[in-house]
Write a protein that holds these residues in place. Structure first.
Motif, short mmCIF file in Angstrom:
data_model
loop_
_atom_site.label_atom_id
_atom_site.label_comp_id
_atom_site.label_asym_id
_atom_site.label_seq_id
_atom_site.Cartn_x
_atom_site.Cartn_y
_atom_site.Cartn_z
N THR A 3 33.74 -58.86 27.13
CA THR A 3 34.70 -58.42 26.10
C THR A 3 35.48 -57.20 26.58
O THR A 3 36.70 -57.10 26.36
N LEU A 4 34.79 -56.28 27.22
CA LEU A 4 35.46 -55.08 27.73
C LEU A 4 36.42 -55.43 28.87
O LEU A 4 37.52 -54.85 28.96
N LEU A 5 36.04 -56.38 29.71
CA LEU A 5 36.95 -56.81 30.77
C LEU A 5 38.24 -57.36 30.18
O LEU A 5 39.33 -57.13 30.70
N ARG A 6 38.10 -58.12 29.10
CA ARG A 6 39.29 -58.67 28.44
C ARG A 6 40.14 -57.55 27.85
O ARG A 6 41.38 -57.59 27.89
N LEU A 7 39.47 -56.51 27.33
CA LEU A 7 40.20 -55.36 26.78
C LEU A 7 40.96 -54.63 27.88
O LEU A 7 42.12 -54.24 27.68
N TYR A 8 40.32 -54.47 29.03
CA TYR A 8 41.03 -53.89 30.19
C TYR A 8 42.29 -54.70 30.48
O TYR A 8 43.37 -54.15 30.70
N GLU A 9 42.13 -56.02 30.51
CA GLU A 9 43.25 -56.89 30.84
C GLU A 9 44.40 -56.72 29.85
O GLU A 9 45.57 -56.57 30.24
N LEU A 10 44.08 -56.73 28.56
CA LEU A 10 45.11 -56.60 27.54
C LEU A 10 45.81 -55.24 27.60
O LEU A 10 47.04 -55.15 27.47
N GLU A 11 45.03 -54.19 27.78
CA GLU A 11 45.60 -52.84 27.84
C GLU A 11 46.49 -52.68 29.07
O GLU A 11 47.63 -52.19 28.96
N MET A 12 46.00 -53.09 30.24
CA MET A 12 46.75 -52.86 31.47
C MET A 12 47.98 -53.75 31.57
O MET A 12 48.97 -53.39 32.21
N MET A 13 47.95 -54.90 30.90
CA MET A 13 49.15 -55.75 30.84
C MET A 13 50.28 -55.03 30.10
O MET A 13 51.47 -55.27 30.36
N GLY A 14 49.90 -54.15 29.16
CA GLY A 14 50.90 -53.44 28.38
C GLY A 14 51.41 -52.17 29.02
O GLY A 14 52.25 -51.48 28.44
N TRP A 15 50.91 -51.84 30.21
CA TRP A 15 51.34 -50.62 30.88
C TRP A 15 52.73 -50.75 31.51
O TRP A 15 53.34 -49.76 31.89
N ASP A 16 53.18 -51.97 31.71
CA ASP A 16 54.47 -52.19 32.35
C ASP A 16 54.52 -51.54 33.73
O ASP A 16 55.52 -50.92 34.11
N SER A 17 53.41 -51.67 34.46
CA SER A 17 53.33 -51.13 35.82
C SER A 17 53.15 -52.30 36.80
O SER A 17 52.64 -53.35 36.42
N PRO A 18 53.59 -52.11 38.06
CA PRO A 18 53.47 -53.20 39.05
C PRO A 18 52.03 -53.35 39.54
O PRO A 18 51.70 -53.09 40.71
N ILE A 19 51.15 -53.76 38.63
CA ILE A 19 49.72 -53.87 38.91
C ILE A 19 49.23 -55.28 38.64
O ILE A 19 49.54 -55.87 37.61
N ASP A 20 48.47 -55.84 39.57
CA ASP A 20 47.82 -57.13 39.39
C ASP A 20 46.32 -56.88 39.20
O ASP A 20 45.69 -56.24 40.03
#
Length: 224
Positions: A106-123
């Protein structure tokens, strides 16, 4: 008495079965089969990801069972998620890979959702424990590791020690996010140069730390 792999018989007089020559391969062969460097194979053997034994001459012989298991894991890891966002013409030279390691799905999914919203060139790459993380580090070569410490199997402390002892990955950027308190973490041997954050994950502070490491020019522009 030394028994070379090519002298193994498949069955003894008592009916007991021993592995044959085809059940083992050299580190060079394993590197070719899995598609990683020879040094990565050595790292995986030393950390226990690949099962191996040494001949009297000091040569490693790796079980094909563990090699085939890694091939399957790499194949699964390389299959893109059907829910993953499609990047719009990413620039390979500027995008950064971040590996997040935590045993809480669940926390991994939260990381994914949060970092997708950063608008940074990160995969984002995800792993559930230290063993899986080492596999993905060898396969995907991430620019930054964000890891929990308390995980089953290989915990974060052991994973970080393994990386720091390996010349190829000793300088890898690492950030720790843990439910343990900072005093306890320090007493258990976390290197002092690794940024530490306590759970629940402070995503705002984490973002600043990540961009400071991976995107120093962008981070400096935001600060000013």
């Amino acid at each position: 008495m030394k028994i070379a792999a090519h002298n193994y018989s498949n069955e003894t007089d008592t009916g007991a079965t021993f592995p044959g020559a085809d059940d083992f391969c050299s580190t060079k062969q394993a590197a070719s089969i899995i598609g990683v460097s020879h040094r990565t194979i050595q790292l995986w053997v030393e950390s226990g990801i690949l099962q191996a034994w040494k001949t009297a001459g000091g040569h490693r012989r790796i079980t094909m069972q563990s090699v085939n298991r890694l091939v399957d894991q790499r194949r699964e890891a390389l299959v893109p998620s059907s829910t993953a966002p499609v990047a719009q013409q990413p620039a390979p030279s500027t995008r950064k890979k971040v590996l997040v390691v935590d045993d809480d799905a669940t926390l991994l999914r939260l990381y994914e959702l949060e970092m997708m919203g950063w608008d940074s060139p990160i995969d984002l790459i995800k792993a559930h424990n230290g063993f899986e993380a080492l596999i993905k580090i060898g396969a995907d070569k991430p620019d930054l590791l964000i890891s929990d410490l308390s995980m089953p199997g290989m915990d974060g402390f052991r994973m970080i020690r393994t990386l720091r002892l390996d010349p190829t990955h000793a300088g890898m950027a690492i950030v720790v996010v843990s439910g343990l308190d900072k005093t306890t973490v320090g007493s258990m041997g976390l290197p002092a140069d690794i940024p530490f954050f306590s759970k629940p994950v402070p995503f705002r502070d984490l973002r600043e730390a990540v961009e400071r490491v991976l995107l120093p020019v962008q981070a400096a522009a935001v600060e000013h």
